[in-house]
Design a protein around this motif. Structure first.
Motif, mmCIF file in Angstrom:
data_model
loop_
_atom_site.group_PDB
_atom_site.id
_atom_site.type_symbol
_atom_site.label_atom_id
_atom_site.label_comp_id
_atom_site.label_asym_id
_atom_site.label_seq_id
_atom_site.Cartn_x
_atom_site.Cartn_y
_atom_site.Cartn_z
ATOM 1 N N THR A 758 -0.218 -1.805 0.447
ATOM 2 C CA THR A 758 -1.512 -1.223 0.123
ATOM 3 C C THR A 758 -1.702 0.065 0.903
ATOM 4 O OG1 THR A 758 -2.556 -2.617 1.791
ATOM 5 C CG2 THR A 758 -2.539 -3.423 -0.475
ATOM 6 N N SER A 765 0.317 4.318 3.989
ATOM 7 C CA SER A 765 0.101 2.899 4.249
ATOM 8 C C SER A 765 0.307 2.636 5.733
ATOM 9 C CB SER A 765 1.084 2.058 3.430
ATOM 10 O OG SER A 765 0.855 0.683 3.630
ATOM 11 N N VAL A 783 -6.238 -3.085 -5.306
ATOM 12 C CA VAL A 783 -6.492 -4.255 -4.458
ATOM 13 C C VAL A 783 -7.919 -4.086 -3.959
ATOM 14 C CG1 VAL A 783 -5.758 -5.586 -2.456
ATOM 15 C CG2 VAL A 783 -4.055 -4.339 -3.821
ATOM 16 N N GLY A 789 -2.177 -0.850 -4.414
ATOM 17 C CA GLY A 789 -0.959 -1.590 -4.141
ATOM 18 C C GLY A 789 0.227 -0.975 -4.853
#
Length: 861
Positions: A758, A765, A783, A789
Motif C-alpha cells: 500500500t 510505500s 485499500v 494497493g
C-alpha cells in the motif's frame, strides 16, 4: 530520450572535468598526426644503428632499452559514466611502455650487478605501474613497485533497483510535467558514486641473500583520496558526499636463519598504521525553499514528496520547494566527521625443513594485538524535522593468534601421508561512548553548531555501550597420497573443522554499528522470544569433509586432473552458509603437437542449508517448521536455502609458426539460488493473504528468492604476419547474460497468494506525509483508509541485470627499421542491457558504445 550528456548539478571535485568529458574530433586526430611527425626523425636514426636492438656495452654492463610513446583517441556515445566505470580510457598522449635492463658481465658492478626498470600507463591511463629491481651479488636484492589506480564506479541503480515500482509510472501519468526525473541529481550519477585514486607503493630489501643469515626490510603505503557518495536514512533520505582521505602504512623487519641443511627458521615483525578521516556533507541542496529563498535538500524518494507535486510548479521550473501546512520536510545542512586511528603490530615465526629425507615439515605461528580508536565523532543536522547533535568516541581491540603445522612422510616413491593442522583464535572487544543533544535553535539557512543551542542532553540517544565478537577455529586435514607411476597419481583425505562464533544478539548501537552486550552497566534487553539464558550467543559448528583427487597422463602431452570435496556441517553462522556442500573440479589439457593444444574443464558447486526447522524449534516447539506447510504459501518442510554454481570452460591455441597464431576460449556459468525467507512487516503497509511465518515476529511474510543467471563469455584472437616486418591482429570478446529473478514478486513463496504494497498515489510505500492516497491509479486497487494497493512489492523491477558486452579489436605492427616498431590498435566497446519493456525511466539509460584508437612508436636500443 533524455540528453545523454546531461551533467550532475552537484559540485565537481577540484580539477575535475565535467562527467561527459567530450572532446572535438579534429583535436583528437591532431594528436595522432603530431605523434607521426615527431616519430619521423627516429626512423632515419634507427636505420643507421643496426645493432641497437641487441643492446650496447657500457663499461661492464650490457644495456638494453625500449620506450613506447603514443597517443589515444576515445569517443563515447551513450552513458559516459558507465564507460568510465568499465573502461575509463581517455584521449591524449601516453607513455605506453618503457624498459631498461643493465646486466654486469662479470658480476662486479660498483653499486649493482643487475638493474631492471619498467613502467606503463603514465600520462593519463587509469592504471599506472612502475617496477624497479636491483641486485648486487651476495650483498642485496631490492624490489620496488609503484601503482596508481583510478577507481571510478558509477553504476546507477538509484541506490536500489527495487525502487522501480509501478507507482512511479502512475505518478508520471497522473501529473505530467509535475515530476521530471531528468532534473534530479541522481538521474545521471549514482547516489553511491565512487571516484577514488589509489596510490600504492611496496618496497622490499633483502641483505646478504645468499648467506646463512639474511635480513629483510619492507615498507608499503596505500593512499586513497577522492570522492565517495552515499545515502543518509535519517532525518531524511538524501545524498551525502565524502571527500575521502585514507592512508595505510606497513613496516616489516625479518630475518631468515639457515643453520642446518635444507632448513630455514624465519622471524618477521610487522606494524601497520591506518589513518582515516571521514568527512560527510550534504550534497543534495538542489532545491530552493520558497519561504527563505535559500538552497534546501528535500531528499531522494520517488517522487520526492507530495508537497512538491503542485499544479503550476514543476521541477524543471527552477526546482522550487513550495511549502504548505502538510509539508514539513527539508534539510538546510548536515555534517558528519571524525578521525579513525588504527595500529596493528604482528609477530610471526615460521619453519620450513626437509632435513630428514623422508619427512617434510612446515610450521608457522602469528600473534597480533591491534587497537582502533574512532575519535571526535560529530554529527550535526539542521533539518525542519529537528536540529540535533551527536558526539561520540569508540574503541575496539583485536587480539588474534593463529598457528599452522604441516607434515608429509614419504614411505617410498609411491606412497606418502600428510597432515596439516590449523588453529585460529581472535576476539574483538569494543565500546562506544555517545552523547546526544537536543538543540534550541530553529532550523534555518546558515544555522551553525556554535549558535544552535545544543546544550540539552538527550538520554534516548546517549549511553556507554560494550560489545564482543570472537571466533575460534580448528582445522585438521589428513591425506594419503599414491603415485605408482609418472602417468597416475591420486589421493584420499578427510578434513575436520570446529568453529565457534561468539557475539551479542540484541541491542543496536548507532556508532558501533553492531549489537551490544551492555549499556551503562545494564545488559541489553532480550527479545521476548529469545530462549537463550544470556545476551551472548555462541554458535558452534562441526564440519566433516571428504576429499579425493586423481591425476592422469594417458600419453605425453595429455593431462587430466579431478578433485572432489563433500562437506557436511551440523550448524551454520548464517542461513545461506552451507550445511551441505559438494564440489567437483575436473580439467584437461591436450597438446596435439608442438603447435596445437586444447583445454577444457568443469567446476560444480552445490550448496544447501535446511535451516527452517532448526532455527524455529526454540521459538515454536509445537510447529517447528518456520515456513507454512499449508495454505497459499506452502513451503516444503525444513526447507531453507539451496544454490548451485556450474562452470564449463573450453579453449585452444594454434601456433604453427611465427606467421600465424590463433587462440580462443569460452566459459559458461549456470547459477541458481532458491532461498526462502520471512520478511518482517507490520502495520498497514502490507496486505497479504499468504499464511504468515510460524513463530516469527508479527507480520512475517514468507517469500522465496528464485534467481537464475546464465552467462556466456568468450574470446578469440588472431595474429598473421603476411611479410616479415608486418603483423596484423584481430580479436573479439563477448559476454552475454540472461536469467530471471522472482525475488519479492506477488503471491508469496509459490505465486498463488496475493501480496499488496500500500502506498500513496505516486507509489511511495509507506505513503509520504502530505501525499494524497486517493484516487488510486489504474495499476492499483483502493485499500480504504490506507492507500493504493500495488501488486508487489515491486513487480516491475528488472528480472535480472541481463546484458550483452561486445569488444572487437584490430591492430597492426610494422617494423619500419631495426629496433623501430610502429603500432596501431583499434577497439570497439558495446554495452547493451536487455531492458524490461515498460519500466519508467528514472535514471539515465546505462547503454553505451565507444571507439578507441591508439597509435604508438616503440624504439628499442
Amino acid at each position: 530520450m533524455a540528453n545523454t550528456n546531461h551533467n550532475s548539478p552537484r559540485p565537481l571535485l577540484p580539477r575535475e572535468e565535467p562527467s561527459d568529458r567530450s572532446r572535438c574530433m579534429n583535436g583528437k586526430h591532431a594528436i595522432l598526426i603530431t605523434l607521426l611527425i615527431l616519430a619521423a626523425p627516429q626512423f632515419a636514426l634507427a636505420q643507421d644503428d643496426e645493432e641497437a636492438s641487441q643492446g650496447r656495452v657500457w663499461g661492464d654492463y650490457t644495456v638494453q632499452q625500449s620506450v613506447e610513446f603514443g597517443g589515444r583517441v576515445a569517443s563515447v556515445s551513450g552513458n559516459q559514466q558507465l564507460y568510465d566505470t568499465l573502461v575509463n580510457l581517455k584521449s591524449g598522449p601516453r607513455l605506453l611502455g618503457q624498459e631498461l635492463s643493465m646486466r654486469s658481465m662479470t658480476h662486479s658492478g660498483d653499486l649493482f650487478d643487475n638493474l631492471y626498470l619498467s613502467s606503463f600507463g603514465f600520462g593519463g591511463d587509469p592504471n599506472d605501474v612502475a617496477r624497479l629491481r636491483l641486485e648486487k651479488n651476495k650483498w642485496y636484492n631490492f624490489v620496488g613497485l609503484y601503482r596508481r589506480d583510478e577507481n571510478f564506479f558509477d553504476f546507477n541503480l538509484f541506490a536500489n533497483p527495487l525502487n522501480l515500482n509501478p507507482g512511479i509510472g502512475a505518478a508520471l501519468k497522473v501529473n505530467p510535467g509535475g515530476f521530471d526525473p531528468t532534473t534530479m541529481p541522481w538521474f545521471v550519477n549514482s547516489p553511491h558514486l565512487q571516484d577514488i585514486t589509489r596510490q600504492m607503493g611496496d618496497f622490499n630489501l633483502t641483505l646478504f641473500p645468499q648467506s646463512a643469515i639474511r635480513f629483510r626490510l619492507g615498507f608499503a603505503r596505500n593512499n586513497n583520496a577522492g570522492r565517495l557518495d552515499t545515502t543518509l536514512e535519517s532525518p531524511i533520505r538524501t545524498l551525502m558526499t565524502e571527500y575521502d582521505q585514507w592512508r595505510s602504512d606497513r613496516y616489516q623487519f625479518g630475518v631468515d636463519i639457515r643453520l642446518m641443511e635444507r632448513t630455514t627458521f624465519s622471524f618477521d615483525q610487522f606494524y601497520e598504521h591506518d589513518k582515516v578521516d571521514p568527512n560527510f556533507r550534504d550534497n543534495n541542496l538542489s532545491f530552493t525553499d520558497s519561504v527563505t529563498g535559500a538552497p534546501i535538500d528535500i531528499g531522494i524518494p520517488l517522487p520526492p514528496s507530495g508537497c512538491t507535486i503542485v499544479r503550476g510548479v514543476t521541477f524543471p521550473g527552477g526546482n522550487v520547494l513550495v511549502t504548505n501546512p502538510k509539508c514539513n520536510i527539508g534539510m538546510f545542512s548536515f555534517s558528519r566527521f571524525g578521525q579513525v586511528r588504527t595500529g596493528i603490530p604482528t609477530s610471526q615465526l615460521s619453519l620450513q625443513s626437509n632435513y630428514f629425507r623422508k619427512l617434510d615439515i612446515t610450521a608457522s605461528g602469528t600473534y597480533s594485538s591491534g587497537r582502533s580508536d574512532f575519535l571526535n565523532y560529530q554529527e550535526f543536522a539542521n533539518s525542519r524535522s529537528g536540529v540535533s547533535l551527536l558526539n561520540a568516541t569508540s574503541h575496539t581491540d583485536r587480539v588474534s593468534g593463529n598457528a599452522d603445522l604441516g607434515l608429509t612422510y614419504h614411505f617410498n616413491p609411491s606412497w606418502s601421508v600428510s597432515d596439516k593442522f590449523r588453529w585460529l583464535d581472535w576476539r574483538n572487544p569494543g565500546n562506544s561512548n555517545q552523547m546526544g543533544f537536543t538543540c534550541s535553535g530553529t532550523a534555518a539557512p546558515g544555522l551553525t553548531l556554535p549558535n544552535a543551542g545544543c546544550i540539552t542532553p538527550d538520554p534516548s540517544n546517549s549511553g556507554f555501550f560494550s560489545t564482543l565478537l570472537a571466533e575460534r577455529t580448528l582445522y585438521n586435514t589428513a591425506k594419503v597420497n599414491w603415485a605408482p607411476s609418472r602417468r597416475l597419481s591420486a589421493y584420499l583425505g578427510y578434513r575436520y573443522g570446529r568453529r565457534e562464533l561468539t557475539g551479542a544478539i540484541q541491542g543496536d548501537s548507532p556508532t558501533l554499528n553492531s549489537y551490544y552486550l551492555v549499556q551503562d552497566g545494564v545488559p541489553a534487553p532480550l527479545a521476548t522470544n529469545n530462549a537463550l539464558p544470556a545476551n551472548l550467543n555462541i554458535t558452534k559448528i562441526n564440519e566433516h569433509t571428504g576429499l579425493g583427487g586423481i591425476v592422469l597422463r594417458p600419453k605425453d602431452g595429455w593431462r587430466v586432473n579431478a578433485d572432489v570435496e563433500l562437506l557436511s556441517a551440523d550448524n551454520a553462522f548464517t542461513n545461506i552458509s552451507p550445511r551441505h556442500q559438494q564440489r567437483l573440479r575436473a580439467n584437461t589439457t591436450y597438446k596435439v603437437n608442438r603447435w596445437a593444444s586444447v583445454n577444457g574443464g568443469v567446476h560444480f558447486i552445490e550448496t544447501r542449508n535446511d535451516f527452517a526447522e532448526s532455527v524455529n524449534a526454540s521459538f515454536n516447539p509445537a510447529n517447528p517448521n518456520l515456513f507454512p506447510t499449508t495454505g497459499a504459501s506452502t513451503v516444503p518442510p525444513a526447507y531453507g536455502h539451496k544454490d548451485h554454481w556450474r562452470y564449463y570452460t573450453l579453449g585452444g591455441s594454434l601456433h604453427p609458426d611465427r606467421r600465424f597464431e590463433f587462440d580462443f576460449g569460452w566459459t559458461y556459468l549456470d547459477q541458481q539460488i532458491n532461498s526462502a525467507t520471512c520478511v518482517p512487516s507490520t502495520g498497514p503497509t502490507v496486505q497479504a493473504t499468504p499464511a504468515l511465518c510460524n513463530g516469527f515476529q508479527p507480520g512475517g511474510l514468507p517469500l522465496l528468492l528464485n534467481y537464475q543467471e546464465r552467462t556466456n563469455s568468450g574470446f578469440a584472437s588472431l595474429t598473421v604476419r603476411p611479410i616479415r616486418r608486418v603483423a596484423l591482429s584481430a580479436g573479439y570478446e563477448i559476454t552475454s547474460t540472461a536469467g530471471h529473478n522472482d525475488w519479492l514478486l506477488p503471491g508469496g513463496s509459490d505465486g498463488s497468494g496475493l501480496l499488496l504494497m500500500t502506498s500513496d498515489i505516486y507509489g511511495n510505500s509507506p505513503p509520504l506525509p502530505g501525499n494524497p492516497i486517493t484516487p488510486c491509479p489504474a495499476p492499483s486497487t483502493t485499500v480504504t483508509g490506507v492507500g493504493c494497493g500495488f501488486a508487489g512489492p515491486f513487480p516491475d523491477a528488472p528480472l535480472s541485470q541481463a546484458l550483452n558486452w561486445h569488444k572487437p579489436t584490430a591492430g597492426v605492427a610494422i617494423d619500419v627499421a631495426k629496433g623501430i616498431t610502429l603500432k596501431g590498435n583499434y577497439s570497439y566497446y558495446d554495452y547493451n542491457e536487455k531492458e524490461t519493456p515498460g519500466l519508467p525511466v528514472v535514471t539515465l539509460p546505462r547503454n553505451f558504445h565507444a571507439n578507441t584508437e591508439t597509435i604508438s612508436l616503440k624504439y628499442a636500443f
